[in-house]
Motif scaffolding. Structure first.
Motif, PDB file in Angstrom:
ATOM      1  N   ALA A  39      40.774  38.395  47.737  1.00  0.00           N
ATOM      2  CA  ALA A  39      41.550  39.248  46.933  1.00  0.00           C
ATOM      3  C   ALA A  39      42.776  40.310  47.504  1.00  0.00           C
ATOM      4  O   ALA A  39      43.608  41.051  47.442  1.00  0.00           O
ATOM      5  CB  ALA A  39      40.632  39.559  45.732  1.00  0.00           C
ATOM      6  N   ALA A  40      41.591  41.084  47.946  1.00  0.00           N
ATOM      7  CA  ALA A  40      42.399  42.271  48.273  1.00  0.00           C
ATOM      8  C   ALA A  40      43.444  42.571  49.193  1.00  0.00           C
ATOM      9  O   ALA A  40      44.295  43.470  49.957  1.00  0.00           O
ATOM     10  CB  ALA A  40      40.837  43.521  48.646  1.00  0.00           C
ATOM     11  N   GLY A  41      43.216  41.157  50.103  1.00  0.00           N
ATOM     12  CA  GLY A  41      44.325  40.915  51.532  1.00  0.00           C
ATOM     13  C   GLY A  41      43.692  41.833  53.070  1.00  0.00           C
ATOM     14  O   GLY A  41      45.078  42.405  53.031  1.00  0.00           O
ATOM     15  N   LYS A  42      42.461  42.342  52.729  1.00  0.00           N
ATOM     16  CA  LYS A  42      42.635  43.851  53.846  1.00  0.00           C
ATOM     17  C   LYS A  42      40.658  43.258  54.288  1.00  0.00           C
ATOM     18  O   LYS A  42      39.799  42.990  52.974  1.00  0.00           O
ATOM     19  CB  LYS A  42      42.503  44.845  53.376  1.00  0.00           C
ATOM     20  N   THR A  43      40.027  43.558  54.964  1.00  0.00           N
ATOM     21  CA  THR A  43      38.880  43.800  55.122  1.00  0.00           C
ATOM     22  C   THR A  43      38.096  45.017  54.382  1.00  0.00           C
ATOM     23  O   THR A  43      36.457  45.745  54.839  1.00  0.00           O
ATOM     24  CB  THR A  43      37.604  43.531  56.062  1.00  0.00           C
ATOM     25  N   GLU A  44      38.871  46.716  55.005  1.00  0.00           N
ATOM     26  CA  GLU A  44      38.372  47.482  55.139  1.00  0.00           C
ATOM     27  C   GLU A  44      40.304  48.950  54.598  1.00  0.00           C
ATOM     28  O   GLU A  44      40.980  48.462  55.608  1.00  0.00           O
ATOM     29  CB  GLU A  44      37.703  47.824  56.632  1.00  0.00           C
ATOM     30  N   GLU A  45      39.854  49.996  54.140  1.00  0.00           N
ATOM     31  CA  GLU A  45      40.587  50.977  53.876  1.00  0.00           C
ATOM     32  C   GLU A  45      39.897  52.666  54.119  1.00  0.00           C
ATOM     33  O   GLU A  45      38.693  52.379  53.207  1.00  0.00           O
ATOM     34  CB  GLU A  45      41.814  50.301  52.830  1.00  0.00           C
ATOM     35  N   LYS A  46      41.352  53.246  53.986  1.00  0.00           N
ATOM     36  CA  LYS A  46      40.309  54.448  53.938  1.00  0.00           C
ATOM     37  C   LYS A  46      41.100  55.095  52.836  1.00  0.00           C
ATOM     38  O   LYS A  46      42.564  55.258  53.027  1.00  0.00           O
ATOM     39  CB  LYS A  46      40.558  55.695  54.919  1.00  0.00           C
ATOM     40  N   LEU A  47      40.571  56.225  51.838  1.00  0.00           N
ATOM     41  CA  LEU A  47      41.323  56.300  51.121  1.00  0.00           C
ATOM     42  C   LEU A  47      41.020  57.793  50.233  1.00  0.00           C
ATOM     43  O   LEU A  47      40.017  57.899  50.476  1.00  0.00           O
ATOM     44  CB  LEU A  47      40.811  55.071  50.277  1.00  0.00           C
ATOM     45  N   GLU A  48      41.575  58.317  49.798  1.00  0.00           N
ATOM     46  CA  GLU A  48      41.273  59.322  49.298  1.00  0.00           C
ATOM     47  C   GLU A  48      41.357  59.930  47.686  1.00  0.00           C
ATOM     48  O   GLU A  48      42.344  59.299  46.805  1.00  0.00           O
ATOM     49  CB  GLU A  48      42.783  60.333  48.986  1.00  0.00           C
ATOM     50  N   LEU A  49      40.202  60.391  47.086  1.00  0.00           N
ATOM     51  CA  LEU A  49      40.044  60.263  46.068  1.00  0.00           C
ATOM     52  C   LEU A  49      39.852  61.897  45.577  1.00  0.00           C
ATOM     53  O   LEU A  49      38.977  62.412  46.365  1.00  0.00           O
ATOM     54  CB  LEU A  49      38.029  59.417  45.605  1.00  0.00           C
ATOM     55  N   GLU A  50      39.641  61.609  44.369  1.00  0.00           N
ATOM     56  CA  GLU A  50      39.008  63.058  43.034  1.00  0.00           C
ATOM     57  C   GLU A  50      38.027  63.723  44.023  1.00  0.00           C
ATOM     58  O   GLU A  50      37.148  62.716  43.376  1.00  0.00           O
ATOM     59  CB  GLU A  50      39.439  62.859  42.067  1.00  0.00           C
ATOM     60  N   LYS A  51      37.788  64.896  44.153  1.00  0.00           N
ATOM     61  CA  LYS A  51      36.462  65.336  44.234  1.00  0.00           C
ATOM     62  C   LYS A  51      35.542  65.368  43.070  1.00  0.00           C
ATOM     63  O   LYS A  51      36.037  65.159  41.855  1.00  0.00           O
ATOM     64  CB  LYS A  51      36.154  66.733  44.736  1.00  0.00           C
ATOM     65  N   GLY A  52      34.565  64.255  42.535  1.00  0.00           N
ATOM     66  CA  GLY A  52      33.751  64.158  42.217  1.00  0.00           C
ATOM     67  C   GLY A  52      33.981  62.730  41.750  1.00  0.00           C
ATOM     68  O   GLY A  52      33.253  62.959  40.068  1.00  0.00           O
ATOM     69  N   ALA A  53      35.029  62.214  41.664  1.00  0.00           N
ATOM     70  CA  ALA A  53      34.982  60.524  41.708  1.00  0.00           C
ATOM     71  C   ALA A  53      33.676  59.330  41.149  1.00  0.00           C
ATOM     72  O   ALA A  53      33.060  59.528  42.012  1.00  0.00           O
ATOM     73  CB  ALA A  53      36.210  59.500  42.557  1.00  0.00           C
ATOM     74  N   SER A  54      33.728  59.230  40.377  1.00  0.00           N
ATOM     75  CA  SER A  54      32.376  57.984  39.850  1.00  0.00           C
ATOM     76  C   SER A  54      32.772  56.316  40.269  1.00  0.00           C
ATOM     77  O   SER A  54      33.884  55.927  40.449  1.00  0.00           O
ATOM     78  CB  SER A  54      32.025  58.002  38.221  1.00  0.00           C
ATOM     79  N   LEU A  55      31.217  56.051  40.820  1.00  0.00           N
ATOM     80  CA  LEU A  55      32.040  54.969  41.530  1.00  0.00           C
ATOM     81  C   LEU A  55      32.169  53.910  40.509  1.00  0.00           C
ATOM     82  O   LEU A  55      32.850  52.838  40.663  1.00  0.00           O
ATOM     83  CB  LEU A  55      30.388  54.356  42.228  1.00  0.00           C
ATOM     84  N   LYS A  56      32.018  53.844  39.396  1.00  0.00           N
ATOM     85  CA  LYS A  56      31.968  53.225  37.960  1.00  0.00           C
ATOM     86  C   LYS A  56      33.874  52.994  37.797  1.00  0.00           C
ATOM     87  O   LYS A  56      34.259  51.702  38.010  1.00  0.00           O
ATOM     88  CB  LYS A  56      31.572  53.170  36.673  1.00  0.00           C
ATOM     89  N   GLU A  57      33.884  54.206  38.297  1.00  0.00           N
ATOM     90  CA  GLU A  57      35.624  54.549  37.495  1.00  0.00           C
ATOM     91  C   GLU A  57      36.627  53.678  38.748  1.00  0.00           C
ATOM     92  O   GLU A  57      37.710  52.890  38.779  1.00  0.00           O
ATOM     93  CB  GLU A  57      35.907  56.189  37.440  1.00  0.00           C
ATOM     94  N   PHE A  58      35.446  53.963  40.000  1.00  0.00           N
ATOM     95  CA  PHE A  58      36.474  53.824  41.256  1.00  0.00           C
ATOM     96  C   PHE A  58      36.285  52.222  41.284  1.00  0.00           C
ATOM     97  O   PHE A  58      37.272  51.150  41.662  1.00  0.00           O
ATOM     98  CB  PHE A  58      35.999  54.412  42.525  1.00  0.00           C
ATOM     99  N   LYS A  59      35.460  51.055  41.235  1.00  0.00           N
ATOM    100  CA  LYS A  59      34.873  49.913  40.283  1.00  0.00           C
ATOM    101  C   LYS A  59      36.189  49.298  40.120  1.00  0.00           C
ATOM    102  O   LYS A  59      36.787  48.656  40.185  1.00  0.00           O
ATOM    103  CB  LYS A  59      33.555  49.447  40.565  1.00  0.00           C
ATOM    104  N   LEU A  60      36.400  49.743  38.931  1.00  0.00           N
ATOM    105  CA  LEU A  60      36.880  49.139  37.439  1.00  0.00           C
ATOM    106  C   LEU A  60      38.695  49.601  38.208  1.00  0.00           C
ATOM    107  O   LEU A  60      39.276  48.367  39.071  1.00  0.00           O
ATOM    108  CB  LEU A  60      36.650  49.658  36.559  1.00  0.00           C
ATOM    109  N   LYS A  61      38.802  50.729  38.590  1.00  0.00           N
ATOM    110  CA  LYS A  61      40.059  50.760  39.385  1.00  0.00           C
ATOM    111  C   LYS A  61      40.801  49.958  40.841  1.00  0.00           C
ATOM    112  O   LYS A  61      41.956  49.603  40.427  1.00  0.00           O
ATOM    113  CB  LYS A  61      41.040  52.343  39.957  1.00  0.00           C
ATOM    114  N   GLN A  62      39.732  49.461  41.336  1.00  0.00           N
ATOM    115  CA  GLN A  62      39.795  48.501  42.347  1.00  0.00           C
ATOM    116  C   GLN A  62      40.157  47.448  42.360  1.00  0.00           C
ATOM    117  O   GLN A  62      41.053  46.019  42.420  1.00  0.00           O
ATOM    118  CB  GLN A  62      38.777  48.800  43.654  1.00  0.00           C
TER     119      GLN A  62
END
Length: 78
Positions: free
Chosen positions: A14-37
């Motif tokens: 679905a993502a069209g890739k197996t890996e990527e490096k991302l820049e996130l805001e300090k203190g980002a929550s996993l739950k919010e990041f999962k929903l975004k992805q």
């Protein structure tokens, strides 16, 4: 902060890739990041996708610099 994200199985398809490096805001929550992805890549069956942070399965936590986040497809068992 930078994190390394890995995708496996149908999630990688679905993502069209197996890996990527991302820049996130300090203190980002996993739950919010999962929903975004999930929304960004239109990942099928999002409720069955599990997340591992630094090789530990977790539901939510505050992400930190250098974390490895793995999106894992549903597991089949028997």
């Amino acid at each position: 902060m930078k994190v390394n994200v890995k995708y496996f199985g149908q999630v990688a398809e679905a993502a069209g890739k197996t890996e990527e490096k991302l820049e996130l805001e300090k203190g980002a929550s996993l739950k919010e990041f999962k929903l975004k992805q999930i929304k960004q890549y239109q990942i099928p069956d999002p409720d069955s996708v599990q997340i591992a942070v630094n090789q530990d399965l977790v539901d939510d936590k505050e992400l930190t610099e250098g974390d490895e986040i793995a999106f894992l497809p549903p597991f089949a068992g028997g």
